[in-house]
Write a protein that holds these residues in place. Structure first.
Motif, PDB file in Angstrom:
ATOM      1  N   GLN A  10       0.843  -1.195   0.000  1.00  0.00           N
ATOM      2  CA  GLN A  10       0.000   0.000   0.000  1.00  0.00           C
ATOM      3  C   GLN A  10       0.881   1.249   0.000  1.00  0.00           C
ATOM      4  O   GLN A  10       0.880   2.032   0.937  1.00  0.00           O
ATOM      5  N   ASN A  11       1.643   1.421  -1.085  1.00  0.00           N
ATOM      6  CA  ASN A  11       2.587   2.535  -1.133  1.00  0.00           C
ATOM      7  C   ASN A  11       1.926   3.894  -1.251  1.00  0.00           C
ATOM      8  O   ASN A  11       2.565   4.919  -1.065  1.00  0.00           O
ATOM      9  N   GLY A  12       0.655   3.923  -1.637  1.00  0.00           N
ATOM     10  CA  GLY A  12      -0.020   5.207  -1.823  1.00  0.00           C
ATOM     11  C   GLY A  12      -0.456   5.876  -0.538  1.00  0.00           C
ATOM     12  O   GLY A  12      -0.971   6.992  -0.572  1.00  0.00           O
ATOM     13  N   TRP A  13      -0.268   5.238   0.589  1.00  0.00           N
ATOM     14  CA  TRP A  13      -0.753   5.786   1.851  1.00  0.00           C
ATOM     15  C   TRP A  13       0.418   6.336   2.657  1.00  0.00           C
ATOM     16  O   TRP A  13       1.415   5.673   2.841  1.00  0.00           O
ATOM     17  N   ASN A  14       0.247   7.557   3.136  1.00  0.00           N
ATOM     18  CA  ASN A  14       1.303   8.181   3.948  1.00  0.00           C
ATOM     19  C   ASN A  14       1.226   7.755   5.411  1.00  0.00           C
ATOM     20  O   ASN A  14       2.225   7.752   6.105  1.00  0.00           O
ATOM     21  N   ARG A  15       0.027   7.450   5.862  1.00  0.00           N
ATOM     22  CA  ARG A  15      -0.143   7.138   7.275  1.00  0.00           C
ATOM     23  C   ARG A  15      -0.964   5.867   7.431  1.00  0.00           C
ATOM     24  O   ARG A  15      -1.843   5.581   6.636  1.00  0.00           O
ATOM     25  N   PHE A  16      -0.659   5.126   8.484  1.00  0.00           N
ATOM     26  CA  PHE A  16      -1.393   3.913   8.823  1.00  0.00           C
ATOM     27  C   PHE A  16      -1.962   4.064  10.231  1.00  0.00           C
ATOM     28  O   PHE A  16      -1.315   4.616  11.103  1.00  0.00           O
ATOM     29  N   THR A  17      -3.149   3.545  10.425  1.00  0.00           N
ATOM     30  CA  THR A  17      -3.714   3.435  11.767  1.00  0.00           C
ATOM     31  C   THR A  17      -4.213   2.010  11.930  1.00  0.00           C
ATOM     32  O   THR A  17      -4.891   1.484  11.044  1.00  0.00           O
ATOM     33  N   CYS A  18      -3.877   1.387  13.039  1.00  0.00           N
ATOM     34  CA  CYS A  18      -4.291   0.010  13.296  1.00  0.00           C
ATOM     35  C   CYS A  18      -5.368  -0.003  14.374  1.00  0.00           C
ATOM     36  O   CYS A  18      -5.210   0.607  15.428  1.00  0.00           O
ATOM     37  N   HIS A  19      -6.453  -0.689  14.092  1.00  0.00           N
ATOM     38  CA  HIS A  19      -7.560  -0.843  15.040  1.00  0.00           C
ATOM     39  C   HIS A  19      -7.674  -2.323  15.387  1.00  0.00           C
ATOM     40  O   HIS A  19      -7.903  -3.149  14.514  1.00  0.00           O
ATOM     41  N   ARG A  20      -7.522  -2.672  16.657  1.00  0.00           N
ATOM     42  CA  ARG A  20      -7.624  -4.073  17.069  1.00  0.00           C
ATOM     43  C   ARG A  20      -9.053  -4.377  17.517  1.00  0.00           C
ATOM     44  O   ARG A  20      -9.619  -3.664  18.341  1.00  0.00           O
ATOM     45  N   ILE A  21      -9.600  -5.461  16.975  1.00  0.00           N
ATOM     46  CA  ILE A  21     -10.921  -5.937  17.380  1.00  0.00           C
ATOM     47  C   ILE A  21     -10.762  -7.394  17.785  1.00  0.00           C
ATOM     48  O   ILE A  21     -10.288  -8.219  16.999  1.00  0.00           O
ATOM     49  N   PHE A  22     -11.155  -7.717  19.002  1.00  0.00           N
ATOM     50  CA  PHE A  22     -10.994  -9.073  19.520  1.00  0.00           C
ATOM     51  C   PHE A  22     -12.200  -9.904  19.112  1.00  0.00           C
ATOM     52  O   PHE A  22     -13.273  -9.802  19.701  1.00  0.00           O
ATOM     53  N   ILE A  23     -12.015 -10.730  18.098  1.00  0.00           N
ATOM     54  CA  ILE A  23     -13.114 -11.513  17.541  1.00  0.00           C
ATOM     55  C   ILE A  23     -13.630 -12.543  18.546  1.00  0.00           C
ATOM     56  O   ILE A  23     -14.782 -12.959  18.496  1.00  0.00           O
ATOM     57  N   SER A  24     -12.789 -12.932  19.500  1.00  0.00           N
ATOM     58  CA  SER A  24     -13.216 -13.927  20.495  1.00  0.00           C
ATOM     59  C   SER A  24     -14.281 -13.387  21.440  1.00  0.00           C
ATOM     60  O   SER A  24     -14.892 -14.144  22.186  1.00  0.00           O
ATOM     61  N   ARG A  62      -7.713   9.994   4.019  1.00  0.00           N
ATOM     62  CA  ARG A  62      -6.313  10.049   3.585  1.00  0.00           C
ATOM     63  C   ARG A  62      -5.432   9.046   4.312  1.00  0.00           C
ATOM     64  O   ARG A  62      -4.280   8.852   3.962  1.00  0.00           O
ATOM     65  N   ASN A  63      -5.988   8.403   5.330  1.00  0.00           N
ATOM     66  CA  ASN A  63      -5.234   7.451   6.145  1.00  0.00           C
ATOM     67  C   ASN A  63      -5.651   6.033   5.763  1.00  0.00           C
ATOM     68  O   ASN A  63      -6.824   5.773   5.511  1.00  0.00           O
ATOM     69  N   LEU A  64      -4.690   5.084   5.695  1.00  0.00           N
ATOM     70  CA  LEU A  64      -5.037   3.676   5.522  1.00  0.00           C
ATOM     71  C   LEU A  64      -5.325   3.084   6.889  1.00  0.00           C
ATOM     72  O   LEU A  64      -4.477   3.116   7.783  1.00  0.00           O
ATOM     73  N   HIS A  65      -6.512   2.577   7.048  1.00  0.00           N
ATOM     74  CA  HIS A  65      -6.925   1.983   8.319  1.00  0.00           C
ATOM     75  C   HIS A  65      -6.817   0.471   8.212  1.00  0.00           C
ATOM     76  O   HIS A  65      -7.405  -0.147   7.328  1.00  0.00           O
ATOM     77  N   ILE A  66      -6.049  -0.114   9.122  1.00  0.00           N
ATOM     78  CA  ILE A  66      -5.861  -1.555   9.166  1.00  0.00           C
ATOM     79  C   ILE A  66      -6.686  -2.086  10.329  1.00  0.00           C
ATOM     80  O   ILE A  66      -6.443  -1.739  11.483  1.00  0.00           O
ATOM     81  N   ILE A  67      -7.695  -2.887  10.010  1.00  0.00           N
ATOM     82  CA  ILE A  67      -8.514  -3.494  11.050  1.00  0.00           C
ATOM     83  C   ILE A  67      -7.956  -4.884  11.303  1.00  0.00           C
ATOM     84  O   ILE A  67      -7.984  -5.749  10.431  1.00  0.00           O
ATOM     85  N   TRP A  68      -7.413  -5.058  12.493  1.00  0.00           N
ATOM     86  CA  TRP A  68      -6.780  -6.323  12.882  1.00  0.00           C
ATOM     87  C   TRP A  68      -7.779  -7.113  13.708  1.00  0.00           C
ATOM     88  O   TRP A  68      -8.106  -6.738  14.835  1.00  0.00           O
ATOM     89  N   LEU A  69      -8.312  -8.187  13.129  1.00  0.00           N
ATOM     90  CA  LEU A  69      -9.207  -9.082  13.844  1.00  0.00           C
ATOM     91  C   LEU A  69      -8.330 -10.050  14.634  1.00  0.00           C
ATOM     92  O   LEU A  69      -7.778 -10.996  14.082  1.00  0.00           O
ATOM     93  N   VAL A  70      -8.205  -9.778  15.904  1.00  0.00           N
ATOM     94  CA  VAL A  70      -7.200 -10.438  16.739  1.00  0.00           C
ATOM     95  C   VAL A  70      -7.578 -11.889  17.011  1.00  0.00           C
ATOM     96  O   VAL A  70      -8.680 -12.186  17.477  1.00  0.00           O
ATOM     97  N   GLU A  71      -6.640 -12.791  16.698  1.00  0.00           N
ATOM     98  CA  GLU A  71      -6.733 -14.214  17.020  1.00  0.00           C
ATOM     99  C   GLU A  71      -8.053 -14.836  16.570  1.00  0.00           C
ATOM    100  O   GLU A  71      -8.780 -15.443  17.350  1.00  0.00           O
ATOM    101  N   SER A  72      -8.328 -14.696  15.284  1.00  0.00           N
ATOM    102  CA  SER A  72      -9.558 -15.272  14.729  1.00  0.00           C
ATOM    103  C   SER A  72      -9.645 -16.762  14.955  1.00  0.00           C
ATOM    104  O   SER A  72     -10.731 -17.329  15.000  1.00  0.00           O
ATOM    105  N   GLY A  73      -8.521 -17.430  15.050  1.00  0.00           N
ATOM    106  CA  GLY A  73      -8.550 -18.881  15.095  1.00  0.00           C
ATOM    107  C   GLY A  73      -8.589 -19.506  16.470  1.00  0.00           C
ATOM    108  O   GLY A  73      -8.657 -20.725  16.571  1.00  0.00           O
TER     109      GLY A  73
END
Length: 198
Positions: A10-24, A62-73
């Motif tokens: 994702q080279n087009g994004w200057n900034r990243f934000t990570c959001h953790r969601i606990f799927i469990s 303008r920000n790439l948002h990464i939604i991290w679904l924590v420990e899906s398995g």
């Protein structure tokens, strides 16, 4: 986190934000969006974190948002994983209440702990097939050594007593060892977050 970002191309994004969601934390697929609660003898549909996150992503294009679904398995049922099938990879997302959310600046990552457990085969904590296909890359990471695990835990919880950190790492190592011997099937080694909770 930075390794995952680098792998997203994702080279087009200057900034990243990570959001953790606990799927469990979900018990039913419907709880992905809303959870029913009783307030003053009446039922209320409370929006879940995914609604809050997607609304915020829409307001910050303008920000790439990464939604991290924590420990899906980690024992998460296929039906709960299936609750995310209408969200992951979609550019326009329609919530059950009719709300339309644009997600062109959203990408999803998830993790499953089968490799860290050294089980040697896909087991109950691996991803449901339909859910797993929504992710375009699978990255396998080598398990941390005990020394690395101690360093990570000290970084995450600097005030934890050193003997507590050592005991947690020894416990996780013992569980993994017993799993390799086939002596434990249903007990999972604690995750980093569970270890910190201990």
């Amino acid at each position: 986190f930075f390794s995952v970002c680098a792998g997203l191309d994702q080279n087009g994004w200057n900034r990243f934000t990570c959001h953790r969601i606990f799927i469990s934390s979900y018990e039913l697929p419907s709880e992905v969006w809303f959870k029913t609660e009783v307030v003053k003898f009446s039922t209320v549909e409370r929006p879940q974190r995914i609604m809050e996150v997607l609304r915020g992503c829409q307001e910050d294009p303008r920000n790439l948002h990464i939604i991290w679904l924590v420990e899906s398995g980690r024992g998460v049922s296929p039906s709960v994983q299936g609750g995310f099938l209408e969200i992951i990879g979609q550019r326009t997302i329609r919530a059950p209440n009719g709300e339309v959310l644009e997600a062109g600046n959203v990408t999803f990552v998830t993790d499953s702990n089968h490799a860290a457990n050294q089980a040697g085969e896909f087991a109950i904590w691996d991803l449901d097939r339909a859910y797993g296909r929504r992710f375009v890359r699978r990255v396998t990471l080598e398990p941390l050594t005990p020394i690395q695990e101690v360093l990570v835990l000290r970084e995450l919880r600097p005030n934890a007593p050193p003997e507590q950190v050592q005991n947690i790492v020894r416990l996780a190592g013992a569980i993994r060892g017993k799993q390799r011997e086939g002596a434990l099937v249903s007990i999972l080694p604690p995750s980093i977050d569970a270890e910190l909770d201990l």
